[in-house]
Design a protein around this motif. Structure first.
Motif, mmCIF file in Angstrom:
data_model
loop_
_atom_site.group_PDB
_atom_site.id
_atom_site.type_symbol
_atom_site.label_atom_id
_atom_site.label_comp_id
_atom_site.label_asym_id
_atom_site.label_seq_id
_atom_site.Cartn_x
_atom_site.Cartn_y
_atom_site.Cartn_z
ATOM 1 N N GLU A 1 -0.169 1.684 -14.365
ATOM 2 C CA GLU A 1 -0.508 0.428 -15.036
ATOM 3 C C GLU A 1 0.574 0.020 -16.041
ATOM 4 O OE1 GLU A 1 -4.644 -0.874 -17.022
ATOM 5 O OE2 GLU A 1 -3.242 0.108 -18.402
ATOM 6 N N HIS B 1 -2.613 3.507 -8.706
ATOM 7 C CA HIS B 1 -3.857 3.431 -9.459
ATOM 8 C C HIS B 1 -3.468 3.277 -10.922
ATOM 9 C CE1 HIS B 1 -6.603 5.494 -6.240
ATOM 10 N NE2 HIS B 1 -6.461 4.197 -6.046
ATOM 11 N N ASP C 1 2.423 0.941 -0.914
ATOM 12 C CA ASP C 1 1.666 0.794 -2.161
ATOM 13 C C ASP C 1 1.937 -0.551 -2.839
ATOM 14 O OD1 ASP C 1 -0.186 2.745 -2.610
ATOM 15 O OD2 ASP C 1 0.988 3.886 -4.074
ATOM 16 N N HIS D 1 -5.083 8.901 -0.327
ATOM 17 C CA HIS D 1 -5.664 8.532 -1.628
ATOM 18 C C HIS D 1 -5.340 7.072 -1.935
ATOM 19 C CE1 HIS D 1 -7.342 9.339 -5.562
ATOM 20 N NE2 HIS D 1 -6.273 8.814 -6.117
ATOM 21 N N THR D 2 -4.083 6.674 -1.705
ATOM 22 C CA THR D 2 -3.715 5.254 -1.598
ATOM 23 C C THR D 2 -2.831 5.127 -0.358
ATOM 24 O OG1 THR D 2 -1.659 5.381 -2.881
ATOM 25 C CG2 THR D 2 -3.690 4.898 -4.126
ATOM 26 N N CYS E 1 0.698 6.491 -1.299
ATOM 27 C CA CYS E 1 0.751 7.693 -2.146
ATOM 28 C C CYS E 1 2.085 8.417 -1.871
ATOM 29 C CB CYS E 1 -0.413 8.604 -1.780
ATOM 30 S SG CYS E 1 -1.174 9.455 -3.167
#
Ligand SMILES: [Zn+2]
Length: 309
Positions: A136, A131, A155, A196-197, A200
């Motif tokens: 990022e 995320h 991921d 959550h992803t 994760c």
């Protein structure tokens, strides 16, 4: 009499415009989760909304450096007030976990230097999950340091979709559940804890302090989405079990609030035992997340929609 319908028309138009504006804002910030269900864990009430608010804080909290500090052994904190970033120092260069937002990379760099270490000595960049608030900044960290970026296989697609300023997300090595990453005598293990992803990652390592060895767990968020599908439910059930079984003396997380960072940091000033060594609260975040997850499932069942798309 013609004035009234026109007035109503105007009011309606204004209302529609305001709604559209708010909808845009919500989309930009991510839809806030509902304020239900509520669960009580160790006397504290939590809802999906309160957990997200606690994790993220204000925009300022997300981008303002939290005082960089030593946690234990060769592990240091270099993140912001609410978004964690960890520095593992080794004689052969350093590892960073979580670049956070791209705009925070200079903040992290400054914190690393404030502790007396070189940002340019970053050799490996890891992350908790795909995320933007955690990974990022990966491309910029790589650009500035040449670090190798390693990510959990599950991921990778979500990371590749993350392109701040059009930059490709770098991935130098794809990791799999249980894989070890070693640098300068420090070994950190990647555990797949999805939900959550898809990828994760909960990281574990050993740290030494005062002649003793401690188990450190860098927990990945176990925060459930608003609607739980069968696939997501399977992932979470696996992750709750795994995280419960992982050895832990020092619990860390992708948000400071997940391990009560600010309160523990405040205790550092008093001297005495290291407040981050806290096995009793190691599984608290897991317990909160599981309670909320089960409550969301129960709510879905009650509504006759056990699994929403
Ligand atoms: Zn997240």
């Amino acid at each position: 009499m013609k004035q009234i319908p026109r007035l109503i028309q105007f009011a309606c138009l204004a209302a529609v415009m305001m709604l559209a504006f708010n909808a845009d804002r919500l989309r930009a910030q991510g839809q806030p989760p509902p304020d239900h269900p509520a669960v009580t864990v160790q006397g504290q009430i939590y809802t999906p909304r309160s957990i997200l608010a606690r994790n993220m804080g204000t925009n300022e909290d997300q981008t303002t450096a939290f005082p960089p500090h030593k946690i234990i052994g060769n592990i240091y904190y270099v993140g912001t007030r609410t978004l964690t970033s960890f520095l593992l120092v080794t004689p052969q260069g350093n590892i960073i976990i979580n670049s956070t937002y791209e705009r925070n990379v200079p903040v992290i760099q400054k914190s690393v230097e404030q502790l007396g270490f070189k940002f340019s000595a970053t050799r490996i960049l890891l992350g908790n999950h795909a995320h933007g608030d955690h990974q990022e900044g990966d491309a910029l960290v790589k650009q500035l340091t040449g670090a190798q970026v390693m990510a959990m296989a599950e991921d990778v697609p979500a990371l590749q979709a993350m392109k701040p300023g059009g930059k490709e997300h770098p991935i130098d090595k794809v990791l799999h559940d249980g894989e070890e990453v070693t640098l300068g005598g420090t070994t950190i293990v990647a555990h797949l804890t999805p939900g959550h992803t898809r990828g994760c990652t909960t990281w574990t390592m050993k740290a030494q302090e005062g002649g003793k060895t401690y188990d450190v767990m860098f927990g990945c968020s176990l925060r459930a989405p608003g609607a739980v599908t069968p696939a997501i439910a399977d992932e979470f059930n696996r992750s709750f079990k795994l995280v419960h079984a992982l050895p832990c003396d020092v619990q860390l997380g992708d948000h400071g609030a997940q391990y009560n960072m600010q309160a523990k940091y405040a205790k550092l000033k008093n001297g005495g035992p290291n407040p981050f060594i806290d096995p009793a609260s190691c599984k608290l975040e897991r317990d909160i997340s599981e309670a909320i997850f089960n409550a969301i499932l129960a709510e879905q069942q009650k509504a006759g929609r056990p699994f929403l798309p």
